[in-house]
Each structure stands twice: as structure tokens, then as C-alpha cells.
Scaffold this motif. Structure first.
Motif, PDB file in Angstrom:
ATOM      1  N   THR A   1      -4.402  -5.697  43.262  1.00  0.00           N
ATOM      2  CA  THR A   1      -5.703  -5.049  43.334  1.00  0.00           C
ATOM      3  C   THR A   1      -5.479  -3.555  43.381  1.00  0.00           C
ATOM      4  O   THR A   1      -4.401  -3.083  43.745  1.00  0.00           O
ATOM      5  CB  THR A   1      -6.482  -5.493  44.588  1.00  0.00           C
ATOM      6  N   THR A   2      -6.495  -2.783  43.021  1.00  0.00           N
ATOM      7  CA  THR A   2      -6.380  -1.334  43.065  1.00  0.00           C
ATOM      8  C   THR A   2      -6.270  -0.874  44.512  1.00  0.00           C
ATOM      9  O   THR A   2      -7.059  -1.300  45.361  1.00  0.00           O
ATOM     10  CB  THR A   2      -7.617  -0.694  42.416  1.00  0.00           C
ATOM     11  N   PRO A   3      -5.325  -0.013  44.851  1.00  0.00           N
ATOM     12  CA  PRO A   3      -5.207   0.459  46.229  1.00  0.00           C
ATOM     13  C   PRO A   3      -6.470   1.172  46.698  1.00  0.00           C
ATOM     14  O   PRO A   3      -7.198   1.777  45.908  1.00  0.00           O
ATOM     15  CB  PRO A   3      -4.025   1.436  46.155  1.00  0.00           C
TER      16      PRO A   3
ATOM     17  N   GLY B   1       1.287   0.928  39.326  1.00  0.00           N
ATOM     18  CA  GLY B   1       1.562   1.806  38.196  1.00  0.00           C
ATOM     19  C   GLY B   1       1.610   1.102  36.861  1.00  0.00           C
ATOM     20  O   GLY B   1       1.226   1.688  35.840  1.00  0.00           O
ATOM     21  N   VAL B   2       2.072  -0.140  36.827  1.00  0.00           N
ATOM     22  CA  VAL B   2       2.107  -0.886  35.561  1.00  0.00           C
ATOM     23  C   VAL B   2       0.693  -1.044  35.038  1.00  0.00           C
ATOM     24  O   VAL B   2       0.375  -0.693  33.898  1.00  0.00           O
ATOM     25  CB  VAL B   2       2.773  -2.263  35.744  1.00  0.00           C
ATOM     26  N   GLU B   3      -0.185  -1.550  35.878  1.00  0.00           N
ATOM     27  CA  GLU B   3      -1.562  -1.773  35.453  1.00  0.00           C
ATOM     28  C   GLU B   3      -2.272  -0.457  35.151  1.00  0.00           C
ATOM     29  O   GLU B   3      -3.022  -0.349  34.168  1.00  0.00           O
ATOM     30  CB  GLU B   3      -2.317  -2.540  36.527  1.00  0.00           C
ATOM     31  N   GLU B   4      -2.048   0.566  35.969  1.00  0.00           N
ATOM     32  CA  GLU B   4      -2.719   1.848  35.763  1.00  0.00           C
ATOM     33  C   GLU B   4      -2.346   2.433  34.409  1.00  0.00           C
ATOM     34  O   GLU B   4      -3.214   2.947  33.681  1.00  0.00           O
ATOM     35  CB  GLU B   4      -2.361   2.821  36.884  1.00  0.00           C
ATOM     36  N   PHE B   5      -1.073   2.352  34.041  1.00  0.00           N
ATOM     37  CA  PHE B   5      -0.655   2.867  32.737  1.00  0.00           C
ATOM     38  C   PHE B   5      -1.324   2.092  31.611  1.00  0.00           C
ATOM     39  O   PHE B   5      -1.864   2.679  30.670  1.00  0.00           O
ATOM     40  CB  PHE B   5       0.867   2.776  32.598  1.00  0.00           C
TER      41      PHE B   5
ATOM     42  N   GLY C   1      -8.951  -3.448  19.310  1.00  0.00           N
ATOM     43  CA  GLY C   1      -8.261  -2.432  20.086  1.00  0.00           C
ATOM     44  C   GLY C   1      -7.187  -3.010  20.984  1.00  0.00           C
ATOM     45  O   GLY C   1      -6.485  -3.955  20.603  1.00  0.00           O
ATOM     46  N   ALA C   2      -7.070  -2.463  22.179  1.00  0.00           N
ATOM     47  CA  ALA C   2      -6.042  -2.885  23.136  1.00  0.00           C
ATOM     48  C   ALA C   2      -6.679  -3.032  24.509  1.00  0.00           C
ATOM     49  O   ALA C   2      -7.356  -2.111  24.987  1.00  0.00           O
ATOM     50  CB  ALA C   2      -4.910  -1.868  23.190  1.00  0.00           C
ATOM     51  N   ARG C   3      -6.455  -4.176  25.133  1.00  0.00           N
ATOM     52  CA  ARG C   3      -6.983  -4.438  26.465  1.00  0.00           C
ATOM     53  C   ARG C   3      -5.948  -5.222  27.257  1.00  0.00           C
ATOM     54  O   ARG C   3      -5.228  -6.069  26.723  1.00  0.00           O
ATOM     55  CB  ARG C   3      -8.291  -5.251  26.395  1.00  0.00           C
ATOM     56  N   THR C   4      -5.908  -4.949  28.574  1.00  0.00           N
ATOM     57  CA  THR C   4      -4.943  -5.605  29.447  1.00  0.00           C
ATOM     58  C   THR C   4      -5.660  -6.483  30.459  1.00  0.00           C
ATOM     59  O   THR C   4      -6.708  -6.116  30.986  1.00  0.00           O
ATOM     60  CB  THR C   4      -4.094  -4.559  30.185  1.00  0.00           C
ATOM     61  N   THR C   5      -5.082  -7.653  30.722  1.00  0.00           N
ATOM     62  CA  THR C   5      -5.587  -8.554  31.753  1.00  0.00           C
ATOM     63  C   THR C   5      -4.429  -8.956  32.653  1.00  0.00           C
ATOM     64  O   THR C   5      -3.267  -8.945  32.249  1.00  0.00           O
ATOM     65  CB  THR C   5      -6.202  -9.822  31.143  1.00  0.00           C
ATOM     66  N   ARG C   6      -4.767  -9.290  33.865  1.00  0.00           N
ATOM     67  CA  ARG C   6      -3.771  -9.857  34.774  1.00  0.00           C
ATOM     68  C   ARG C   6      -3.596 -11.331  34.433  1.00  0.00           C
ATOM     69  O   ARG C   6      -4.574 -12.031  34.137  1.00  0.00           O
ATOM     70  CB  ARG C   6      -4.227  -9.708  36.222  1.00  0.00           C
TER      71      ARG C   6
ATOM     72  N   GLU D   1      11.014  -0.410  37.325  1.00  0.00           N
ATOM     73  CA  GLU D   1      11.620  -0.375  35.995  1.00  0.00           C
ATOM     74  C   GLU D   1      10.562  -0.453  34.901  1.00  0.00           C
ATOM     75  O   GLU D   1      10.662   0.235  33.873  1.00  0.00           O
ATOM     76  CB  GLU D   1      12.619  -1.524  35.856  1.00  0.00           C
ATOM     77  N   LEU D   2       9.546  -1.278  35.113  1.00  0.00           N
ATOM     78  CA  LEU D   2       8.491  -1.396  34.114  1.00  0.00           C
ATOM     79  C   LEU D   2       7.742  -0.079  33.948  1.00  0.00           C
ATOM     80  O   LEU D   2       7.465   0.359  32.828  1.00  0.00           O
ATOM     81  CB  LEU D   2       7.519  -2.513  34.493  1.00  0.00           C
ATOM     82  N   VAL D   3       7.402   0.564  35.058  1.00  0.00           N
ATOM     83  CA  VAL D   3       6.698   1.849  34.974  1.00  0.00           C
ATOM     84  C   VAL D   3       7.562   2.891  34.273  1.00  0.00           C
ATOM     85  O   VAL D   3       7.099   3.613  33.380  1.00  0.00           O
ATOM     86  CB  VAL D   3       6.294   2.344  36.373  1.00  0.00           C
TER      87      VAL D   3
END
Length: 265
Positions: free
Chosen positions: A3-5, A158-162, A198-203, A232-234
Motif C-alpha cells: 500500500t502507499t505509505p 519504489g517499484v510501484e511508484e516508478f 498504453g502502459a498500466r501496472t497492477t499488483r 535491486e528492482l528499483v
């Protein structure tokens, strides 16, 4: 799932990473040394970027939805004297944090990511600012010869935020539709889908928590997946370490296409 901090946590982490950045600058042999992960910059250039950038964003947050003029215009230049740099950086950070505290997380704010999955709010600005200072702290630590992984609580968001802020777009993907899966060893996973919309991200469920078939449901099963620690991912997403240094499955060439893609918007 992640979840978002909370806003207060974001501000605390910005302050902590900013303190770590100043410590790395202070421990480096010189402000004139080249930054290996940003080879076009010296350490002074990096410090100047951090200080002036936080002041600019402080002015932007204070202006609300209207774009603000650069706070660097007419302001004192970044000090060249090494002993004066930490105090100038600390003041820059405090200006940003003061502006964010005054505005609160839900206030509208001008941003450059209008068509992304991140809202145009001060809370989203704080979330992105944390990642900016975290990655640049890593840059400074590399320059000082003592790089450290991003803290877990910073990197996991950071992974999700990027992906939400820097990758999401409504511009059409110019190649065959596909998907990229990102798996953090800490137990969180995300899917970036790219297609004509386009581009979209989901959990998505982390591997081992659901049958493989369930994770791959949908018209665009993952063409490639990458696994590593959240840090490492970030760092890979920001180009600080090569994606190839992490465990990947599938068509690695898709990452080259993603990196080269320049959405029209």
C-alpha cells in the motif's frame, strides 16, 4: 499486497534519505569526483541538483495546481565550499518538507506526470520525491565508495511508484502487446501491461501464493519477468544496475524495447 505509505511516513523517509545523502557527500574524497552512476555529473553537480531541485519542488507545492517558477531564480547559488554544502542541502530539504506539511497530501499540485497512474497531488509529489532522493543517495554512496541497498520500506514502494509515475501512459505501445512481471523477493509482485491502450501496472499475487494459471490470466501473459530484492528492482528500473544482473525469465529483449520507448504524450 503493498500500500502507499502514509504521508507522515513519506516525509520522515525523505528526511532520513536526505541525511544519508549529506553523509555520503561529506565522506567522498572531493566534490569534483565523477559520479559513476551519473557519469555526466561531478559530486558537486549531483549535490546542486538535489538542493536546487528540492527548492523548486517546495515552490511548486506552495503554488498548488499552477506551475511555479524555479525557486533557483534569484536564489543564492549552491556553495562551492565543501564545508558549506551540508547546511545548504539541509535547508533545501527543510523547505520541501515545510511546503509539504503545509499543503497536506490531498492538495492539488502541478506535476509532469499528468497521464500516469499517479494523482496530481502533494501526496504523490512526496512519494516521488522520496524515490528521487533515495536513488540519488545511492549515487552519492557509490561515489564515496560505500553503496548501500535502498531501505526496504523505501524500495518496496519504489517499484510501484516508478511504474505508476514514470512508465504509465495512454500512448499506444508500438510493438506486439505483452507484459512485464516484477517480483520482489520480499513477497510483492507487479505486472506492467503494454498494448494499444498504453502502459498500466497492477499488483499481482507473488509467486507461490496462487496457482500459476491464475497469475497469468488475461489477454497478455507476461513476456518476461524479473526477480530481485526490491532495492535491486528499483535500481534496475532507474538504470543504476543492469536488468541482466537480476534473475530474468522470458524474452529479455523486451526490456530493450521498453527502455527505448518514447511515448508521444
Amino acid at each position: 499486497m503493498t500500500t502507499t505509505p502514509e504521508f507522515a511516513v513519506l516525509l520522515r523517509l525523505i528526511d532520513e534519505r536526505s541525511t544519508a545523502f549529506r553523509a555520503a557527500v561529506a565522506s567522498a574524497p572531493s566534490l569534483d569526483v565523477q559520479v559513476p552512476t551519473c557519469p555526466e555529473w561531478t559530486l558537486f553537480d549531483l549535490a546542486q541538483h538535489i538542493g536546487e531541485g528540492r527548492r523548486d519542488w517546495a515552490a511548486t507545492v506552495a503554488a498548488g495546481p499552477a506551475p511555479a517558477k524555479s525557486a533557483a531564480e534569484g536564489a543564492p547559488a549552491a556553495p562551492r565550499e565543501r564545508e558549506a554544502v551540508p547546511a545548504w542541502l539541509a535547508e533545501s530539504t527543510e523547505q520541501l518538507l515545510d511546503a509539504l506539511r503545509e499543503a497536506g497530501p490531498d492538495r492539488g499540485c502541478w506535476t509532469w506526470w499528468g497521464a500516469s497512474q499517479s494523482p496530481e497531488t502533494c501526496g504523490a509529489v512526496a512519494r516521488h520525491q522520496l524515490q528521487q532522493i533515495a536513488v540519488h543517495t545511492y549515487d552519492a554512496q557509490v561515489t564515496a565508495g560505500a553503496p548501500e541497498p535502498l531501505p526496504d520500506d523505501v524500495a518496496l514502494d519504489g517499484v510501484e511508484e516508478f511504474l505508476f509515475t514514470c512508465v504509465a501512459t495512454t500512448s499506444a505501445w508500438p510493438h506486439k502487446p505483452t507484459a512485464f512481471d516484477f517480483h520482489a523477493t520480499e513477497g510483492h509482485s507487479w505486472r506492467l501491461t503494454v498494448d494499444g491502450d498504453g502502459a498500466r501496472t497492477t499488483r499481482i499475487p507473488a509467486p507461490g501464493t496462487t496457482p500459476v494459471a491464475a497469475a497469468d490470466e488475461g489477454p497478455n501473459p507476461a513476456g518476461v519477468s524479473v526477480r530481485g530484492t526490491a532495492s535491486e528492482l528499483v535500481l534496475a528500473l532507474y538504470g543504476r544496475i543492469p536488468v541482466g544482473s537480476l534473475k530474468t525469465d522470458g524474452d529479455r529483449g523486451l526490456f530493450d524495447l521498453l527502455e527505448a520507448w518514447e511515448p508521444e504524450e
